[in-house]
Design a protein around this motif. Structure first.
Motif, short mmCIF file in Angstrom:
data_model
loop_
_atom_site.label_atom_id
_atom_site.label_comp_id
_atom_site.label_asym_id
_atom_site.label_seq_id
_atom_site.Cartn_x
_atom_site.Cartn_y
_atom_site.Cartn_z
N VAL A 148 8.74 -41.33 -23.50
CA VAL A 148 8.84 -42.10 -22.49
C VAL A 148 10.28 -42.16 -21.92
O VAL A 148 11.38 -42.24 -22.66
CB VAL A 148 8.94 -43.63 -23.01
N ASN A 149 10.33 -41.72 -20.69
CA ASN A 149 11.66 -41.47 -19.94
C ASN A 149 12.15 -42.81 -19.45
O ASN A 149 13.37 -43.02 -19.75
CB ASN A 149 11.47 -40.47 -18.80
N GLU A 150 11.22 -43.76 -18.97
CA GLU A 150 11.92 -44.96 -18.34
C GLU A 150 11.44 -46.09 -19.27
O GLU A 150 10.28 -46.16 -19.72
CB GLU A 150 11.40 -44.93 -17.06
N VAL A 151 12.17 -47.01 -19.37
CA VAL A 151 11.83 -48.34 -20.25
C VAL A 151 11.99 -49.42 -19.69
O VAL A 151 13.10 -49.68 -19.06
CB VAL A 151 12.61 -48.14 -21.54
N SER A 152 11.06 -50.14 -19.56
CA SER A 152 10.91 -51.67 -18.88
C SER A 152 11.23 -52.66 -19.99
O SER A 152 10.30 -52.54 -20.70
CB SER A 152 9.93 -51.93 -17.93
N GLU A 153 12.08 -53.75 -19.83
CA GLU A 153 12.10 -54.55 -20.92
C GLU A 153 11.78 -55.99 -20.09
O GLU A 153 12.29 -56.30 -19.10
CB GLU A 153 13.71 -54.70 -21.39
N VAL A 206 5.72 -61.74 -29.45
CA VAL A 206 4.87 -61.15 -28.73
C VAL A 206 3.85 -60.66 -29.52
O VAL A 206 3.95 -59.63 -30.30
CB VAL A 206 5.33 -60.24 -27.68
N LEU A 207 2.57 -61.26 -29.54
CA LEU A 207 1.42 -60.59 -30.37
C LEU A 207 0.49 -59.91 -29.89
O LEU A 207 -0.25 -59.19 -30.50
CB LEU A 207 0.85 -61.96 -31.02
N THR A 208 0.38 -59.63 -28.63
CA THR A 208 -0.54 -58.72 -27.94
C THR A 208 0.04 -58.21 -26.64
O THR A 208 0.85 -59.18 -25.97
CB THR A 208 -1.72 -59.26 -27.55
N ALA A 209 -0.28 -57.08 -26.27
CA ALA A 209 0.34 -56.50 -25.05
C ALA A 209 -0.50 -55.35 -24.53
O ALA A 209 -1.27 -54.34 -25.15
CB ALA A 209 1.60 -55.89 -25.06
N ILE A 210 -1.14 -55.38 -23.23
CA ILE A 210 -2.18 -54.51 -22.81
C ILE A 210 -1.66 -54.23 -21.32
O ILE A 210 -1.05 -54.90 -20.61
CB ILE A 210 -3.72 -54.86 -23.05
N ASP A 253 -6.37 -50.43 -14.30
CA ASP A 253 -5.83 -49.12 -13.70
C ASP A 253 -4.27 -48.93 -14.09
O ASP A 253 -3.73 -48.09 -13.57
CB ASP A 253 -6.07 -49.36 -12.28
N GLY A 254 -3.77 -49.54 -14.99
CA GLY A 254 -2.57 -49.32 -15.43
C GLY A 254 -1.39 -49.86 -14.79
O GLY A 254 -0.25 -49.53 -14.88
N GLN A 255 -1.53 -50.36 -13.56
CA GLN A 255 -0.35 -50.85 -12.51
C GLN A 255 0.43 -52.10 -13.16
O GLN A 255 1.32 -52.40 -12.83
CB GLN A 255 -0.94 -51.19 -11.12
N TYR A 256 -0.53 -53.04 -13.86
CA TYR A 256 -0.03 -54.30 -14.37
C TYR A 256 0.10 -54.22 -15.95
O TYR A 256 -0.81 -53.61 -16.55
CB TYR A 256 -0.61 -55.34 -13.69
N CYS A 257 0.63 -55.12 -16.40
CA CYS A 257 0.42 -55.68 -18.20
C CYS A 257 0.18 -56.91 -18.27
O CYS A 257 0.82 -57.73 -17.59
CB CYS A 257 1.53 -54.87 -18.78
N ILE A 291 0.03 -66.71 -21.95
CA ILE A 291 -0.27 -65.39 -21.35
C ILE A 291 0.60 -64.89 -20.01
O ILE A 291 0.70 -65.86 -19.31
CB ILE A 291 -1.75 -64.99 -21.14
N ARG A 292 1.13 -64.02 -19.89
CA ARG A 292 1.86 -63.37 -18.83
C ARG A 292 1.43 -62.18 -18.17
O ARG A 292 1.14 -61.35 -18.93
CB ARG A 292 3.50 -63.39 -19.20
N LEU A 293 1.37 -62.08 -16.98
CA LEU A 293 1.06 -60.96 -16.00
C LEU A 293 2.33 -60.63 -15.82
O LEU A 293 3.10 -61.10 -15.03
CB LEU A 293 0.11 -61.36 -15.17
N TRP A 294 2.45 -59.07 -15.75
CA TRP A 294 3.65 -58.51 -15.40
C TRP A 294 3.55 -57.40 -14.61
O TRP A 294 2.61 -56.62 -14.61
CB TRP A 294 4.45 -57.85 -16.61
N ASN A 295 4.55 -57.09 -13.47
CA ASN A 295 4.62 -55.85 -12.87
C ASN A 295 5.89 -55.11 -13.83
O ASN A 295 6.89 -55.31 -13.65
CB ASN A 295 5.09 -56.15 -11.43
N PRO A 296 5.28 -54.20 -14.54
CA PRO A 296 6.41 -53.47 -15.50
C PRO A 296 7.42 -52.75 -14.88
O PRO A 296 8.58 -52.69 -15.11
CB PRO A 296 5.47 -52.58 -16.34
N VAL A 297 7.18 -52.14 -13.52
CA VAL A 297 8.01 -51.41 -12.96
C VAL A 297 9.36 -52.24 -12.13
O VAL A 297 10.43 -51.75 -12.46
CB VAL A 297 7.31 -50.61 -11.58
N ARG A 298 8.88 -53.34 -11.92
CA ARG A 298 9.83 -54.28 -11.43
C ARG A 298 10.59 -55.26 -12.37
O ARG A 298 11.24 -56.10 -12.05
CB ARG A 298 9.42 -54.99 -10.08
N GLU A 299 9.77 -55.24 -13.60
CA GLU A 299 10.19 -56.08 -14.94
C GLU A 299 10.05 -57.38 -14.20
O GLU A 299 10.95 -58.32 -14.64
CB GLU A 299 11.57 -55.75 -15.26
#
Length: 196
Positions: A1-6, A14-18, A22-26, A35-43
């Motif tokens: 993993v080259n880039e890491v988003s926190e 945090v007990l679950t993460a998926i 299509d892998g654009q959101y988590c 439950i939280r919906l994230w844009n991991p690229v923009r953190e």
């Protein structure tokens, strides 16, 4: 993993993460009962879903990203509308904490695994609140469940896994470690029955 988003925002573990389909959101769920919906690229946390009375242990997303399912320590399964953040339905039927949730049968059913030693199947299209099928026979908590097509595999703390796969007779068999008789039917024409 080259880039890491926190991704910061939960209060506690945090007990679950998926990722979504299509892998654009988590999605994450945790001890803070959200439950939280994230844009991991923009953190960026896009939306927070609130309603559980205890920790969120598992979350799942439909293939079209329009609905979520979640479960946890409050013994309930929540079926959510992603865009509005509203609960479509709350299912109750597990006697203890619910450990795992997943969509199945073209996202028309929700499958859950619980501490009460059962796997339950819930019909998203129905107006009812009860499980349409309960798979029993485990001797301890069912910790995980996964689905591929109409096949279900569930793992238990008792050291066993049950695997069901469709047959031409539309029966699911459970050949791993132990054979168990199930009755009932699953949408798509599959009915669990005895092992090989």
């Amino acid at each position: 993993v080259n880039e890491v988003s926190e991704l910061r925002g939960h209060e506690g573990a945090v007990l679950t993460a998926i990722f979504n389909y299509d892998g654009q959101y988590c999605l994450t769920g945790g001890k803070d009962r959200t439950i939280r919906l994230w844009n991991p690229v923009r953190e960026l946390c896009i939306k927070t879903y609130v309603g559980h009375g205890q920790e969120v242990r598992s979350v799942a997303c439909t293939k079209d990203n329009s609905r979520l399912a979640s479960c946890g320590g409050d013994k309930q399964i929540f079926h959510w509308d992603v865009s509005t953040g509203r609960t479509i339905r709350r299912y109750r039927g597990h006697n203890l904490d619910v450990n795992s949730v997943i969509f199945a049968a073209d996202d028309s059913v929700i499958v859950t695994a619980g501490y009460d030693q059962t796997v339950k199947i819930w019909d998203c299209r129905s107006q009812g609140f009860d499980a349409i099928q309960t798979l029993e026979g485990f001797k301890d908590s069912v910790s995980s469940v996964k689905v591929a097509g109409n096949s279900i595999i569930a793992g238990s703390v008792d050291g066993t896994s049950f695997c069901g796969r469709p047959r031409t007779t539309h029966h699911l068999t459970c050949p791993i470690k132990r054979q168990q008789m199930y009755t009932g039917s699953m949408p798509g024409g599959c009915s669990p029955t005895s092992g090989l």
